[in-house]
Design a protein around this motif. Structure first.
Motif, PDB file in Angstrom:
ATOM      1  N   ASP A  34     -22.737  14.021 -45.553  1.00 48.82           N
ATOM      2  CA  ASP A  34     -23.829  13.932 -44.594  1.00 48.82           C
ATOM      3  C   ASP A  34     -23.765  12.512 -44.039  1.00 48.82           C
ATOM      4  O   ASP A  34     -23.870  11.540 -44.797  1.00 48.82           O
ATOM      5  N   ILE A  35     -23.530  12.397 -42.736  1.00 49.26           N
ATOM      6  CA  ILE A  35     -23.349  11.073 -42.120  1.00 49.26           C
ATOM      7  C   ILE A  35     -24.454  10.832 -41.107  1.00 49.26           C
ATOM      8  O   ILE A  35     -24.703  11.648 -40.222  1.00 49.26           O
ATOM      9  N   GLY A  41     -24.195   0.288 -35.269  1.00 41.92           N
ATOM     10  CA  GLY A  41     -22.916   0.423 -35.954  1.00 41.92           C
ATOM     11  C   GLY A  41     -23.049   0.654 -37.438  1.00 41.92           C
ATOM     12  O   GLY A  41     -22.059   0.843 -38.131  1.00 41.92           O
ATOM     13  N   ALA A  42     -24.294   0.657 -37.939  1.00 43.19           N
ATOM     14  CA  ALA A  42     -24.498   0.935 -39.364  1.00 43.19           C
ATOM     15  C   ALA A  42     -24.403   2.440 -39.579  1.00 43.19           C
ATOM     16  O   ALA A  42     -24.764   3.231 -38.718  1.00 43.19           O
ATOM     17  N   CYS A  43     -23.909   2.797 -40.735  1.00 40.57           N
ATOM     18  CA  CYS A  43     -23.787   4.222 -41.034  1.00 40.57           C
ATOM     19  C   CYS A  43     -24.126   4.447 -42.502  1.00 40.57           C
ATOM     20  O   CYS A  43     -23.823   3.627 -43.358  1.00 40.57           O
ATOM     21  N   SER A  44     -24.811   5.566 -42.755  1.00 39.68           N
ATOM     22  CA  SER A  44     -25.184   5.952 -44.105  1.00 39.68           C
ATOM     23  C   SER A  44     -24.476   7.266 -44.408  1.00 39.68           C
ATOM     24  O   SER A  44     -24.538   8.211 -43.621  1.00 39.68           O
ATOM     25  N   ILE A  45     -23.797   7.322 -45.547  1.00 41.63           N
ATOM     26  CA  ILE A  45     -23.027   8.505 -45.923  1.00 41.63           C
ATOM     27  C   ILE A  45     -23.532   9.009 -47.268  1.00 41.63           C
ATOM     28  O   ILE A  45     -23.622   8.240 -48.228  1.00 41.63           O
ATOM     29  N   ASN A  53     -23.322   2.913 -47.751  1.00 40.78           N
ATOM     30  CA  ASN A  53     -23.657   2.296 -46.471  1.00 40.78           C
ATOM     31  C   ASN A  53     -22.480   1.468 -45.999  1.00 40.78           C
ATOM     32  O   ASN A  53     -21.810   0.803 -46.794  1.00 40.78           O
ATOM     33  N   ALA A  54     -22.244   1.517 -44.678  1.00 40.29           N
ATOM     34  CA  ALA A  54     -21.135   0.763 -44.102  1.00 40.29           C
ATOM     35  C   ALA A  54     -21.522   0.307 -42.707  1.00 40.29           C
ATOM     36  O   ALA A  54     -22.377   0.909 -42.044  1.00 40.29           O
ATOM     37  N   GLU A  55     -20.899  -0.771 -42.283  1.00 41.11           N
ATOM     38  CA  GLU A  55     -21.050  -1.273 -40.927  1.00 41.11           C
ATOM     39  C   GLU A  55     -19.714  -1.090 -40.229  1.00 41.11           C
ATOM     40  O   GLU A  55     -18.675  -1.493 -40.748  1.00 41.11           O
ATOM     41  N   LEU A  56     -19.738  -0.452 -39.050  1.00 42.92           N
ATOM     42  CA  LEU A  56     -18.513  -0.233 -38.279  1.00 42.92           C
ATOM     43  C   LEU A  56     -18.499  -1.170 -37.074  1.00 42.92           C
ATOM     44  O   LEU A  56     -19.433  -1.141 -36.267  1.00 42.92           O
ATOM     45  N   ILE A  57     -17.471  -1.972 -36.968  1.00 42.37           N
ATOM     46  CA  ILE A  57     -17.312  -2.863 -35.822  1.00 42.37           C
ATOM     47  C   ILE A  57     -16.082  -2.396 -35.069  1.00 42.37           C
ATOM     48  O   ILE A  57     -14.964  -2.446 -35.578  1.00 42.37           O
ATOM     49  N   GLY A  62     -10.877   0.979 -28.874  1.00 41.28           N
ATOM     50  CA  GLY A  62     -11.635   2.035 -29.510  1.00 41.28           C
ATOM     51  C   GLY A  62     -10.909   2.811 -30.592  1.00 41.28           C
ATOM     52  O   GLY A  62     -11.411   3.788 -31.101  1.00 41.28           O
ATOM     53  N   LYS A  63      -9.711   2.397 -30.978  1.00 42.73           N
ATOM     54  CA  LYS A  63      -8.949   3.104 -32.009  1.00 42.73           C
ATOM     55  C   LYS A  63      -8.842   2.287 -33.290  1.00 42.73           C
ATOM     56  O   LYS A  63      -8.212   2.701 -34.234  1.00 42.73           O
ATOM     57  N   SER A  64      -9.418   1.099 -33.300  1.00 43.39           N
ATOM     58  CA  SER A  64      -9.390   0.281 -34.516  1.00 43.39           C
ATOM     59  C   SER A  64     -10.804  -0.212 -34.812  1.00 43.39           C
ATOM     60  O   SER A  64     -11.605  -0.440 -33.906  1.00 43.39           O
ATOM     61  N   TYR A  65     -11.078  -0.337 -36.096  1.00 40.16           N
ATOM     62  CA  TYR A  65     -12.408  -0.736 -36.544  1.00 40.16           C
ATOM     63  C   TYR A  65     -12.279  -1.695 -37.724  1.00 40.16           C
ATOM     64  O   TYR A  65     -11.290  -1.653 -38.455  1.00 40.16           O
ATOM     65  N   THR A  66     -13.299  -2.496 -37.905  1.00 36.27           N
ATOM     66  CA  THR A  66     -13.484  -3.219 -39.147  1.00 36.27           C
ATOM     67  C   THR A  66     -14.662  -2.523 -39.820  1.00 36.27           C
ATOM     68  O   THR A  66     -15.714  -2.343 -39.201  1.00 36.27           O
ATOM     69  N   VAL A  67     -14.464  -2.083 -41.050  1.00 36.28           N
ATOM     70  CA  VAL A  67     -15.518  -1.392 -41.783  1.00 36.28           C
ATOM     71  C   VAL A  67     -15.936  -2.295 -42.932  1.00 36.28           C
ATOM     72  O   VAL A  67     -15.128  -2.641 -43.796  1.00 36.28           O
ATOM     73  N   ASN A  68     -17.205  -2.702 -42.906  1.00 36.92           N
ATOM     74  CA  ASN A  68     -17.745  -3.583 -43.936  1.00 36.92           C
ATOM     75  C   ASN A  68     -18.682  -2.795 -44.840  1.00 36.92           C
ATOM     76  O   ASN A  68     -19.552  -2.069 -44.373  1.00 36.92           O
TER      77      ASN A  68
END
Length: 173
Positions: A34-35, A41-45, A53-57, A62-68
């Motif tokens: 469940d996302i 850019g914050a996401c809860s899974i 919890n993660a932050e997507l930058i 648009g094909k690369s991300y930094t996920v914190n």
């Protein structure tokens, strides 16, 4: 699609999505999550009763991300089928391997060689149609056809070997 997470490569397929509920496979293993995405850019899974919890930058293109996450940061690249195809075409043009491989699923339109044929760099060996586009597959150095593994009209899978070759080195000529 292919996803690179640092040095790891994962094959990810979306099976279904209904609201926030997502079914997907990662390297063939099914997951139900469940996302919930927020505007910043914050996401809860939610997965198996655990919350992540993660932050997507988003990076350029648009094909690369930094996920914190709370403790770690990951570089994530999404390699869609077209990018994978172009990358494999480029690498196959640089150095001839002992086989020709289909980079994506498609249909064999034409096979231009037979077992035992001697080929020179640039010779077209097979034509594949994928995504309504025909692509010529060429050899990048002198070689001999060891075995033709497909015929016209065959459907081929991603990474399927189409032909095996014996590469001719300068010493053999």
């Amino acid at each position: 699609m292919e996803i690179h997470i640092g040095k790891r490569v994962a094959d990810v397929s979306l099976v279904s999505k209904e609201g926030n509920k997502v079914q997907l496979t990662i390297d063939g293993v099914p997951y139900e999550v469940d996302i919930m995405m927020a505007e910043n850019g914050a996401c809860s899974i939610l997965h198996n009763g655990n919350s992540y919890n993660a932050e997507l930058i988003r990076g350029e293109g648009g094909k690369s991300y930094t996920v914190n996450t709370h403790f770690l940061s990951y570089a994530v690249d999404i390699v869609d089928t077209q990018m994978k195809y172009l990358r494999m075409r480029k690498s196959s043009e640089e150095r001839q391997d002992n086989k020709i491989v289909s980079p994506m699923p498609g249909k064999v339109v034409k096979v231009l060689v037979e077992k035992g044929d001697r080929l020179e760099a640039g010779d077209i060996v097979v034509v594949i149609e994928a995504m309504k586009m025909q692509s010529n597959y060429k050899v990048s150095s002198a070689c001999t056809v060891r075995e033709v593994l497909v015929k016209e009209g065959d459907s081929v899978a991603s990474n399927q070997v189409l032909l095996s070759l014996d590469v001719i080195t300068d010493k053999e000529e």
